[in-house]
Motif scaffolding. Sequence first.
Motif, PDB file in Angstrom:
ATOM      1  N   ILE A  10       0.820  -1.161  -0.054  1.00 20.49           N
ATOM      2  CA  ILE A  10       0.102  -0.122   0.073  1.00 20.49           C
ATOM      3  C   ILE A  10       0.825   1.189  -0.076  1.00 20.49           C
ATOM      4  O   ILE A  10       0.518   2.159  -0.824  1.00 20.49           O
ATOM      5  CB  ILE A  10      -1.035   0.125   1.365  1.00 20.49           C
ATOM      6  N   SER A  49      -3.883   6.147   2.869  1.00 18.10           N
ATOM      7  CA  SER A  49      -2.889   4.906   2.699  1.00 18.10           C
ATOM      8  C   SER A  49      -2.287   4.491   3.923  1.00 18.10           C
ATOM      9  O   SER A  49      -2.229   3.204   4.218  1.00 18.10           O
ATOM     10  CB  SER A  49      -1.752   5.085   1.703  1.00 18.10           C
ATOM     11  N   ASP A  51      -3.528   5.232   6.993  1.00 16.78           N
ATOM     12  CA  ASP A  51      -4.724   4.595   7.853  1.00 16.78           C
ATOM     13  C   ASP A  51      -4.850   3.007   7.290  1.00 16.78           C
ATOM     14  O   ASP A  51      -5.122   2.328   8.195  1.00 16.78           O
ATOM     15  CB  ASP A  51      -5.991   5.363   7.748  1.00 16.78           C
ATOM     16  N   VAL A  52      -4.958   2.816   6.077  1.00 10.05           N
ATOM     17  CA  VAL A  52      -5.297   1.475   5.331  1.00 10.05           C
ATOM     18  C   VAL A  52      -3.961   0.626   6.081  1.00 10.05           C
ATOM     19  O   VAL A  52      -4.116  -0.784   6.665  1.00 10.05           O
ATOM     20  CB  VAL A  52      -5.261   1.291   4.010  1.00 10.05           C
ATOM     21  N   LEU A  76      -9.759   5.605   9.903  1.00 11.23           N
ATOM     22  CA  LEU A  76      -9.888   5.587   8.494  1.00 11.23           C
ATOM     23  C   LEU A  76     -10.996   5.976   7.997  1.00 11.23           C
ATOM     24  O   LEU A  76     -11.412   6.919   7.164  1.00 11.23           O
ATOM     25  CB  LEU A  76      -9.908   4.096   7.957  1.00 11.23           C
ATOM     26  N   LEU A  99     -13.914   2.802  -1.069  1.00 14.19           N
ATOM     27  CA  LEU A  99     -13.063   2.622   0.243  1.00 14.19           C
ATOM     28  C   LEU A  99     -13.931   2.247   1.603  1.00 14.19           C
ATOM     29  O   LEU A  99     -14.010   1.454   2.372  1.00 14.19           O
ATOM     30  CB  LEU A  99     -12.354   3.632   0.520  1.00 14.19           C
ATOM     31  N   GLN A 102     -15.600  -1.248   1.560  1.00 14.39           N
ATOM     32  CA  GLN A 102     -14.676  -1.922   2.161  1.00 14.39           C
ATOM     33  C   GLN A 102     -14.416  -2.085   3.385  1.00 14.39           C
ATOM     34  O   GLN A 102     -13.984  -2.960   4.401  1.00 14.39           O
ATOM     35  CB  GLN A 102     -13.215  -1.942   1.247  1.00 14.39           C
ATOM     36  N   VAL A 103     -14.458  -0.815   4.166  1.00 17.59           N
ATOM     37  CA  VAL A 103     -14.386  -0.704   5.676  1.00 17.59           C
ATOM     38  C   VAL A 103     -15.386  -1.269   6.411  1.00 17.59           C
ATOM     39  O   VAL A 103     -15.182  -2.029   7.217  1.00 17.59           O
ATOM     40  CB  VAL A 103     -14.366   1.029   5.797  1.00 17.59           C
ATOM     41  N   LEU A 118      -8.622  -8.407   3.570  1.00 16.47           N
ATOM     42  CA  LEU A 118      -7.999  -7.159   3.469  1.00 16.47           C
ATOM     43  C   LEU A 118      -7.564  -6.653   2.030  1.00 16.47           C
ATOM     44  O   LEU A 118      -7.484  -5.667   1.790  1.00 16.47           O
ATOM     45  CB  LEU A 118      -6.692  -6.954   4.573  1.00 16.47           C
ATOM     46  N   LEU A 121      -9.593  -3.648   0.462  1.00 15.53           N
ATOM     47  CA  LEU A 121      -9.296  -2.614   0.994  1.00 15.53           C
ATOM     48  C   LEU A 121      -7.993  -2.093   0.246  1.00 15.53           C
ATOM     49  O   LEU A 121      -8.085  -0.776   0.052  1.00 15.53           O
ATOM     50  CB  LEU A 121      -9.342  -2.706   2.507  1.00 15.53           C
ATOM     51  N   GLY A 122      -7.083  -2.809   0.235  1.00 13.29           N
ATOM     52  CA  GLY A 122      -5.785  -2.153  -0.441  1.00 13.29           C
ATOM     53  C   GLY A 122      -5.943  -1.851  -1.873  1.00 13.29           C
ATOM     54  O   GLY A 122      -5.548  -1.010  -2.386  1.00 13.29           O
ATOM     55  N   ALA A 125      -7.827   1.488  -2.055  1.00  8.24           N
ATOM     56  CA  ALA A 125      -6.924   2.762  -1.586  1.00  8.24           C
ATOM     57  C   ALA A 125      -5.909   3.131  -2.916  1.00  8.24           C
ATOM     58  O   ALA A 125      -5.750   4.170  -3.075  1.00  8.24           O
ATOM     59  CB  ALA A 125      -6.015   2.080  -0.447  1.00  8.24           C
TER      60      ALA A 125
END
Length: 134
Positions: A10, A49, A51-52, A76, A99, A102-103, A118, A121-122, A125
């Motif tokens: 990321i 990024s 935060d991810v 995030l 995003l 995904q969160v 995960l 999520l990446g 991002a």
Amino acid sequence: MPDSITRAGIARPATLAVVALIAVLPLSVVSCSAVQKAIDCGNTAITISGDVNDVVNAYNNVNNDAAAAGQALQKLKTDLDQLGKNSSNTDVAKAVTDLNTQVDKIQQAANNKQVPDLKPLGDAAGNLTKVCTG
């Protein structure tokens, strides 16, 4: 853990995006406000990024620190809300929505005591980084 992403997976795209943005901006003929918007978007992409990365690190922690994961998800969400409020760009808004989706999925998996996937999520991002660098 299914298809988990690494910290470097990321951070590197975000870093490359900012470097590309810095390299291109002085060469382009754009108004100061457009330059400032691009810089703001790039800085925001770096924040998101980070935060991810925090979320991924919390879930990849050997002890699966639920408190750290919850705090990272909340930060995030807060940063995504701020970005969504401050952006009038439809592509950025869509990336933020993706995003947030995904969160929410990660939060739902955590609430059900499941291991979250995960990778999406990446990917989301990374999409925000692409949107911010044009």
